[in-house]
Write an enzyme that holds these catalytic residues in place. Structure first.
Site, mmCIF file in Angstrom:
data_model
loop_
_atom_site.group_PDB
_atom_site.id
_atom_site.type_symbol
_atom_site.label_atom_id
_atom_site.label_comp_id
_atom_site.label_asym_id
_atom_site.label_seq_id
_atom_site.Cartn_x
_atom_site.Cartn_y
_atom_site.Cartn_z
ATOM 1 N N HIS A 159 0.840 -1.207 0.000
ATOM 2 C CA HIS A 159 0.000 0.000 0.000
ATOM 3 C C HIS A 159 0.875 1.256 0.000
ATOM 4 O O HIS A 159 0.611 2.205 -0.731
ATOM 5 C CB HIS A 159 -0.856 0.059 1.274
ATOM 6 C CG HIS A 159 -1.924 -0.981 1.381
ATOM 7 N ND1 HIS A 159 -2.128 -1.729 2.513
ATOM 8 C CD2 HIS A 159 -2.881 -1.377 0.502
ATOM 9 C CE1 HIS A 159 -3.167 -2.537 2.344
ATOM 10 N NE2 HIS A 159 -3.623 -2.358 1.124
ATOM 11 N N LYS A 185 -19.132 -4.662 8.562
ATOM 12 C CA LYS A 185 -18.029 -5.570 8.257
ATOM 13 C C LYS A 185 -17.092 -5.675 9.457
ATOM 14 O O LYS A 185 -16.719 -4.655 10.039
ATOM 15 C CB LYS A 185 -17.263 -5.003 7.045
ATOM 16 C CG LYS A 185 -16.705 -6.060 6.121
ATOM 17 C CD LYS A 185 -16.171 -5.413 4.864
ATOM 18 C CE LYS A 185 -14.826 -5.981 4.484
ATOM 19 N NZ LYS A 185 -14.256 -5.288 3.332
ATOM 20 N N ARG A 219 -2.247 -5.938 -8.075
ATOM 21 C CA ARG A 219 -1.194 -6.901 -7.793
ATOM 22 C C ARG A 219 -1.085 -7.946 -8.891
ATOM 23 O O ARG A 219 -0.064 -8.106 -9.519
ATOM 24 C CB ARG A 219 -1.455 -7.611 -6.461
ATOM 25 C CG ARG A 219 -1.053 -6.783 -5.281
ATOM 26 C CD ARG A 219 -1.636 -7.299 -4.020
ATOM 27 N NE ARG A 219 -3.081 -7.137 -4.032
ATOM 28 C CZ ARG A 219 -3.859 -7.326 -2.984
ATOM 29 N NH1 ARG A 219 -3.339 -7.754 -1.872
ATOM 30 N NH2 ARG A 219 -5.149 -7.125 -3.061
ATOM 31 N N SER A 226 -3.030 -7.534 3.219
ATOM 32 C CA SER A 226 -3.343 -7.367 4.645
ATOM 33 C C SER A 226 -3.781 -8.693 5.250
ATOM 34 O O SER A 226 -3.465 -8.983 6.401
ATOM 35 C CB SER A 226 -4.468 -6.345 4.817
ATOM 36 O OG SER A 226 -4.065 -5.092 4.354
HETATM 37 P P1 ADP Z 1 -10.010 -3.063 -0.248
HETATM 38 O O1 ADP Z 1 -10.738 -3.738 0.877
HETATM 39 O O2 ADP Z 1 -10.669 -1.810 -0.724
HETATM 40 O O3 ADP Z 1 -9.581 -3.964 -1.381
HETATM 41 P P2 ADP Z 1 -7.256 -3.053 0.651
HETATM 42 O O4 ADP Z 1 -6.740 -2.348 1.853
HETATM 43 O O5 ADP Z 1 -7.172 -4.531 0.648
HETATM 44 O O6 ADP Z 1 -8.712 -2.509 0.462
HETATM 45 O O7 ADP Z 1 -6.507 -2.510 -0.652
HETATM 46 C C1 ADP Z 1 -6.585 -1.182 -1.085
HETATM 47 C C2 ADP Z 1 -5.972 -1.078 -2.482
HETATM 48 O O8 ADP Z 1 -4.588 -1.382 -2.451
HETATM 49 C C3 ADP Z 1 -6.579 -2.031 -3.507
HETATM 50 O O9 ADP Z 1 -6.630 -1.378 -4.768
HETATM 51 C C4 ADP Z 1 -5.602 -3.183 -3.540
HETATM 52 O O10 ADP Z 1 -5.621 -3.862 -4.782
HETATM 53 C C5 ADP Z 1 -4.300 -2.434 -3.361
HETATM 54 N N1 ADP Z 1 -3.245 -3.272 -2.792
HETATM 55 C C6 ADP Z 1 -3.274 -4.034 -1.694
HETATM 56 N N2 ADP Z 1 -2.088 -4.655 -1.475
HETATM 57 C C7 ADP Z 1 -1.287 -4.273 -2.502
HETATM 58 C C8 ADP Z 1 0.045 -4.600 -2.891
HETATM 59 N N3 ADP Z 1 0.792 -5.437 -2.190
HETATM 60 N N4 ADP Z 1 0.516 -4.026 -4.017
HETATM 61 C C9 ADP Z 1 -0.250 -3.190 -4.757
HETATM 62 N N5 ADP Z 1 -1.500 -2.851 -4.449
HETATM 63 C C10 ADP Z 1 -2.021 -3.383 -3.351
#
Ligand code: ADP
Length: 157
Positions: A17, A41, A90, A128
Site C-alpha cells: 500500500h 463488516k 497486484r 493485509s
Molecule cells: P479493499 O478492501 O478496498 O480492497 P485493501 O486495503 O485490501 O482494500 O486494498 C486497497 C488497495 O490497495 C486495492 O486497490 C488493492 O488492490 C491495493 N493493494 C493491496 N495490497 C497491494 C500490494 N501489495 N501491491 C499493490 N496494491 C495493493
C-alpha cells in the site's frame, strides 16, 4: 490542483500500500489516503487504529493526508474535490474486481477517473489478510509492513 484519493481497508497498511501511495504522491499534487469502513463488516483493527498507523507510516510524505469515511467513495471524492481514485493492482486476480469497481464508480460519477498503480515486485505479493494470518500465528511480519505497524502489533500482544 489535482487531488487523488486512495481508498481501502488498510487492515493494516502494508509496504505494498505504502509503495502505491508513494508513487501516487509523486504524480498528484495531493493524495488523501482514506480508511473506507462499513459498520457491518468485521475488521481486525479499529478504524482509529488503522488511521493512526497510516499517519505514523506517511510522515515522510508532505502532500499526503489521512482520513476515514463510510459510504460511497464517489461521494467522499466529491466532498474533497478529488477527481482521481487511486487503486493498486497486484495480479490478474485483482483485475476483474478492480475493473468492475472502477466502471461502477464511473457510472456513478463521470468526473472521477480511476488510476491503477503497480508496486515494486518485492511488495507485489503482500496482502493485509496474509499479514494478519502470519501475525495471529506468531510469525514475523516486519518484512511486510511499515515499522510503525510491526511495532504497534508487537506491543498489542
Ligand atoms: P479493499 O478492501 O478496498 O480492497 P485493501 O486495503 O485490501 O482494500 O486494498 C486497497 C488497495 O490497495 C486495492 O486497490 C488493492 O488492490 C491495493 N493493494 C493491496 N495490497 C497491494 C500490494 N501489495 N501491491 C499493490 N496494491 C495493493
Amino acid at each position: 490542483m489535482t487531488i487523488a484519493i486512495y481508498p481501502g481497508s488498510f487492515d493494516p497498511i502494508t509496504k505494498g500500500h505504502l509503495d502505491v501511495l508513494e508513487t501516487g504522491a509523486k504524480i498528484f499534487e495531493k493524495v488523501i489516503i482514506v480508511v473506507a469502513f462499513n459498520s457491518n463488516k468485521t475488521s481486525f483493527l479499529t478504524v482509529e487504529e488503522r488511521v493512526n498507523l497510516i499517519k505514523e507510516s506517511v510522515k515522510h510524505l508532505d502532500n499526503v493526508e489521512v482520513d476515514s469515511f463510510s459510504g460511497l467513495t464517489v461521494d467522499y471524492a466529491r466532498q474533497r474535490n478529488a477527481t482521481i481514485l487511486l487503486r493498486g493492482l497486484r495480479a490478474v486476480s485483482d483485475f476483474e474486481y478492480e475493473m468492475q469497481l472502477s466502471q461502477t464508480n464511473s457510472a456513478l460519477s463521470e468526473d472521477i477517473k480511476t488510476v491503477f498503480l503497480i508496486t515494486k515486485p518485492e511488495y507485489n505479493f503482500i496482502s493485509s489478510s496474509t499479514v494478519k494470518e502470519i501475525y495471529l500465528n506468531n510469525g514475523d511480519i516486519s518484512k511486510f509492513v511499515p515499522q510503525a505497524v510491526s511495532d504497534y502489533l508487537k506491543n498489542k500482544k
